[in-house]
Design an enzyme around this catalytic site. Structure first.
Site: not given
Ligand code: SAH
Ligand code: SF4
Length: 356
Positions: A90, A114, A117, A162-163, A217-219, A293, A336
């Site tokens: 998507e 994560c 996600c 994807g990463e 993505s620190l979080h 989300n 996503c």
């Molecule tokens: N894999 C990469 C890029 C894709 S995710 C990464 O993790 O950075 C894009 C962003 O959306 C990342 O910062 C991720 O942590 C965040 N993300 C993923 N799931 C989420 C959710 N349910 N709510 C808010 N942000 C989310």
């Molecule tokens: Fe984590 Fe980004 Fe992969 Fe989702 S897409 S599992 S946020 S690394």
């Protein structure tokens, strides 16, 4: 299924010409131009009929096809793309005053695991090829009335499923193709790449000569908390990550963006704000706050808008450059990975498989 046919999208004319020895050179140039406009072979009507038939039989134009479009508020569109092997990915198209942005995927699924996600729920299915990343851009550009020369898509974010750094070589090849002068030529200034924090790859990328905006993505600002949300933190801890981010700035001169998804009661305390401020001090950075989300399979709670504003205020008082990212696409289908999952679930219920 057309998995065996060679994909022509993204090939320079000289390479296309090698596949078509009986064709004049200008035909290869024309074909490359048509492909970058998003045309399929049957639409390349200025080519001879026999050539079109030959191309159709032996090659794939764009390996990515839009099969569903969900339109949301303020012109946002969420696309479900189908690949030549039947897999689904998507992307999200977001109009802005400075240019329209496509959020694209780099893998089918993700293996980083994560806990908040949806993309990682089934693990990694496979990497996307560079052509499949480019294909998303070309398909969305065409769908919004753009051509190669008059682009509708001017900005890209690699933030779909994807990463990106777990598919490092293909992502770099994609960046070369999409920013190259022969193609759609989107400047790296207008491209952001988001990583969950593979520190070794951040350093390698810093040395690669590419100059995209790097989002990390620190979080969570504490190792224990971050490890509980993002297992990748076991391999590269926060100190290693911040050091790699600083290195990226030193090598590229680009300020680094830290993404911080707020999860109610988990990473929104005063102590978190203070530590986040400490970590992001000392070199040019910016913090993007994202409201979680909620994903139905996951047990995390989204903070209210007021709580999010309050956290932003705390950061501002600590002199952190920060903004709240309005997550576009929420009204269409959550975070996503959610749209793809819902589509698969519905189709499995209806037909037991995914063929269309
Ligand atoms: N894999 C990469 C890029 C894709 S995710 C990464 O993790 O950075 C894009 C962003 O959306 C990342 O910062 C991720 O942590 C965040 N993300 C993923 N799931 C989420 C959710 N349910 N709510 C808010 N942000 C989310
Ligand atoms: Fe984590 Fe980004 Fe992969 Fe989702 S897409 S599992 S946020 S690394």
């Amino acid at each position: 299924m057309s998995g065996e046919r060679t994909v022509l999208l993204g090939m320079p004319p000289a390479k296309i010409a090698e596949f078509l020895p009986n064709c004049p050179r200008y035909s290869a140039v024309q074909i490359a131009g048509f492909l970058n406009d998003g045309k399929d072979f049957d639409e390349m009507t200025s080519l001879k009929k026999e050539l079109r038939a030959y191309l159709e039989k032996n090659f794939v134009a764009n390996p990515v096809r839009i099969i569903r479009t969900f339109e949301g508020a303020s012109g946002t569109k969420k696309y479900l793309f189908k690949l030549t092997d039947g897999n689904l990915i998507e992307g999200v198209y977001m109009p802005h005053d400075y240019g329209d942005t496509l959020c694209l995927s780099t893998q089918i699924g993700c293996r980083m695991g994560c806990t908040f996600c949806a993309s990682g729920l089934d693990g990694l299915l496979r990497n996307l090829s560079a052509e499949e990343m480019l294909g998303q851009v070309i398909a969305a550009n065409r769908d919004n009335g753009g051509t190669c020369k008059r682009r509708a898509v001017t900005n890209l974010v690699l933030m779909g499923s994807g990463e990106p750094f777990d598919n490092y070589d293909n992502v770099l090849r994609f960046l070369d193709m999409v920013s190259g002068e022969d193609g759609i030529n989107i400047s790296e200034r207008n491209i952001s790449l988001s990583t969950s924090g593979l520190a070794d790859k951040i350093r390698r990328f810093a040395d690669s000569g590419h100059k995209v905006t790097l989002s990390i993505s620190l979080h969570a600002p504490f190792d224990e908390l971050r490890t509980s949300l993002m297992p990748v933190n076991k391999a590269y801890n926060i100190a290693q990550l911040i050091s790699a981010a600083r290195y990226y700035f030193e090598r590229t001169g680009r300020r680094v963006i830290f993404e911080y998804t707020l999860i109610a009661g988990e990473n929104d305390s005063d102590a978190c704000a203070q530590e986040l401020a400490r970590l992001t001090r000392g070199f040019p950075t910016h913090v993007n706050l994202i409201r979680l989300n909620e994903v139905k399979e996951r047990a995390h709670t989204s903070p209210t808008e007021d709580m999010t504003e309050a956290f932003l205020k705390k950061l501002e008082r600590l002199d952190v450059s920060a903004t709240i990212r309005r997550s576009l696409g929420n009204d269409i289908e959550g975070a996503c990975g959610q749209l793809r999952r819902r589509y698969i679930e519905e189709n499995e219920e209806q037909t037991g498989n995914l063929t269309e």
